[in-house]
Every structure is written in structure tokens, then in C-alpha cells.
Motif scaffolding. Structure first.
Motif, PDB file in Angstrom:
ATOM      1  N   GLN A  69       0.837  -1.202   0.000  1.00  0.00           N
ATOM      2  CA  GLN A  69       0.000   0.000   0.000  1.00  0.00           C
ATOM      3  C   GLN A  69       0.871   1.251   0.000  1.00  0.00           C
ATOM      4  N   ILE A  70       1.878   1.264   0.848  1.00  0.00           N
ATOM      5  CA  ILE A  70       2.766   2.432   0.920  1.00  0.00           C
ATOM      6  C   ILE A  70       3.570   2.574  -0.362  1.00  0.00           C
ATOM      7  N   GLU A  71       4.086   1.490  -0.879  1.00  0.00           N
ATOM      8  CA  GLU A  71       4.923   1.556  -2.080  1.00  0.00           C
ATOM      9  C   GLU A  71       4.118   1.998  -3.302  1.00  0.00           C
ATOM     10  N   ARG A  72       2.912   1.450  -3.446  1.00  0.00           N
ATOM     11  CA  ARG A  72       2.137   1.730  -4.656  1.00  0.00           C
ATOM     12  C   ARG A  72       1.491   3.111  -4.628  1.00  0.00           C
ATOM     13  N   TYR A  73       0.967   3.510  -3.462  1.00  0.00           N
ATOM     14  CA  TYR A  73       0.198   4.748  -3.413  1.00  0.00           C
ATOM     15  C   TYR A  73       0.970   5.944  -2.863  1.00  0.00           C
ATOM     16  N   PRO A  85       3.708  10.410 -10.602  1.00  0.00           N
ATOM     17  CA  PRO A  85       2.296  10.589 -10.220  1.00  0.00           C
ATOM     18  C   PRO A  85       1.344  10.129 -11.313  1.00  0.00           C
ATOM     19  N   GLU A  86       0.258   9.504 -10.892  1.00  0.00           N
ATOM     20  CA  GLU A  86      -0.793   9.062 -11.800  1.00  0.00           C
ATOM     21  C   GLU A  86      -2.122   9.626 -11.332  1.00  0.00           C
ATOM     22  N   VAL A  87      -2.934  10.031 -12.293  1.00  0.00           N
ATOM     23  CA  VAL A  87      -4.248  10.571 -11.979  1.00  0.00           C
ATOM     24  C   VAL A  87      -5.208   9.422 -11.691  1.00  0.00           C
ATOM     25  N   GLY A  88      -6.035   9.601 -10.694  1.00  0.00           N
ATOM     26  CA  GLY A  88      -7.040   8.594 -10.385  1.00  0.00           C
ATOM     27  C   GLY A  88      -6.560   7.488  -9.482  1.00  0.00           C
ATOM     28  N   THR A  89      -5.339   7.602  -8.974  1.00  0.00           N
ATOM     29  CA  THR A  89      -4.842   6.589  -8.048  1.00  0.00           C
ATOM     30  C   THR A  89      -5.567   6.714  -6.721  1.00  0.00           C
TER      31      THR A  89
END
Length: 241
Positions: free
Chosen positions: A110-114, A122-126
Motif C-alpha cells: 500500500q505504501i509503495e504503490r500509493y 504521479p498518476e491521476v485517479g490513483t
């Protein structure tokens, strides 16, 4: 003064209350998160070591029993059946350890991905609920995998090959006269009756022993071939233990 009061919360210990100072600035939050990440990574690594240790035990058991059974003509084929039971016991132990490992692995991911991935690219909608997911897990830890699912994953990745090797060795033991105590110098069994006679285990007739082994392996095969559950962390990427 008002801001200082907002930064503190009360934690009761016995009858008294002691103030707990929480991080408020972005720098303090980031520093706390980094230390938390290191702690969870250490716990995940510890449980991963326990999983590997159990797998090493199983491999050692299989290698030792194969050496005893196939190198000594006087050894009984029941040694290999006993090895199957030991491997099953180790699989059950490893499945339990894998469930604990999965808890800490999920928090780390969770920490690594988000968080870390968003910093780098950065990705939109994450999803932005990752912190709440971790907080719920910390307040009320629960297993993310069932015991059966954990056994399925360990069987499919490691233990299936051990069972297969034990099965081949057992078939070789009961069907090859040279590996039997009173065998004749032939290259293979002369008939099915010979194989059934060699499969006798104490008072249990050979036909019943073979039927039990076949049923056990058919059950294991069906259990190993069932589809994976692509939920949670297993739905992201392919690099999973």
C-alpha cells in the motif's frame, strides 16, 4: 495554545491520562511514515525468512528420505509414505506463516504503490484511501487470505514439486524388483500383482494403499489447479511470493 491542544490526544493508562504528541507538519508525517515503513519491512522480512526456513526443512526431509529409501534395498516403501505425511505437515505450518507474512506484505505494498510510486511518477485517479486501509489494519489486524488459499499458493509454488518427486520415488520403489528386499534381478515388475504385493503396509493390503495414495494425489492435484484469487495485492502485478 489552541494549536498545541489540537496536536495532542489522550491515551489512558490505568486511571490516569498521558498526552500523546502526534505529528502535525508534513515533514513530521513523512518522517514518521518512513520509520513505520522500515518497521513493517523488517517484520515482513522476518516472516519471509520463516517461510523459507519451513521450505528448507521440507526439502531436507525429502532429500533424506529419498536417500534412505532408494539407496538401501532393505528399506520399506512406507518411508516414502511417511515422507508425504511430513511434507503435508510442513505445508500446513508454512501456510499459517504465509498468512501472517501476507498481512505485512499488504501494508508495505500500500505504501509503495500509493505513496512512493506517486512521488516518483504521479498518476491521476490513483486511490487515495491507502492510509485509511493501513489504519484499519493497524487498529484491527485481520488475515487477508484464508488458510486454504495460503495452502494453495504454497502448494502451487513449492510443495507440488516435492509431492511429485516423492510419488515418483514411491512408484519406483514398489515396481522395481531391484529395490525390494527379496526382489529378483529384473529391470521392472512382472505383473500388477507383484506391484500390489509390494505396496502392502502392515495389515493394510497393497490395493488399499495404492487407492489411498491415488486419492490423495488426485485431491492435491485438483486443489493445486484451482484458479487463483486475483484480489487485493494479487491483482497488481505478477511478482508475488
Amino acid at each position: 495554545m489552541k494549536m498545541e491542544e489540537d496536536r495532542t490526544s489522550s491515551v489512558r493508562e490505568g486511571e490516569g491520562a498521558r498526552p500523546l504528541l502526534l505529528p502535525s507538519t508534513p515533514g513530521e508525517v513523512t518522517n514518521t511514515l518512513i520509520h513505520y515503513y522500515r518497521g513493517e519491512l523488517g517484520r515482513m522480512t522476518s516472516w519471509r525468512d520463516r517461510i523459507d526456513r519451513t521450505s528448507n526443512w521440507a526439502i531436507t526431509v525429502v532429500a533424506a528420505l529419498l536417500s534412505v529409501s532408494l539407496s538401501t534395498p532393505t528399506s520399506h516403501h512406507g518411508v516414502l509414505l511417511f515422507g508425504m505425511m511430513l511434507v503435508t505437515l510442513l505445508l500446513m505450518i508454512e501456510a499459517r506463516r504465509y498468512r501472517f507474512f501476507d498481512i505485512y506484505r499488504a501494508r508495505i505494498r500500500q505504501i509503495e504503490r500509493y505513496y512512493f510510486a506517486q512521488i516518483l511518477a504521479p498518476e491521476v485517479g490513483t486511490g487515495g484511501e491507502w492510509a485509511m486501509v493501513i489504519a484499519r489494519s493497524l487498529r484491527k489486524p485481520r488475515f487477508l487470505l484464508s488458510y486454504q488459499e495460503a495452502m494453495h499458493r504454497r502448494l502451487k509454488r513449492n510443495y507440488g514439486w516435492m509431492y511429485f518427486i516423492l510419488l515418483l520415488a514411491w512408484c519406483l520403489k514398489i515396481s522395481t524388483p531391484k529395490l525390494q528386499t527379496e526382489g529378483i534381478p529384473a529391470l521392472q515388475a512382472q505383473s500388477w500383482a507383484y506391484v500390489i504385493d509390494n505396496a502392502v503396509l502392515g495389515p493394510v493390503p497393497g490395493f488399499a494403499v495404492i487407492a489411498i495414495v491415488v486419492a490423495f494425489y488426485l485431491g492435491m492435484l485438483g486443489f493445486a489447479l484451482r484458479p487463483d484469487r486475483d484480489e487485493g495485492e494479487f491483482g497488481h502485478g505478477e511478482a508475488h511470493v
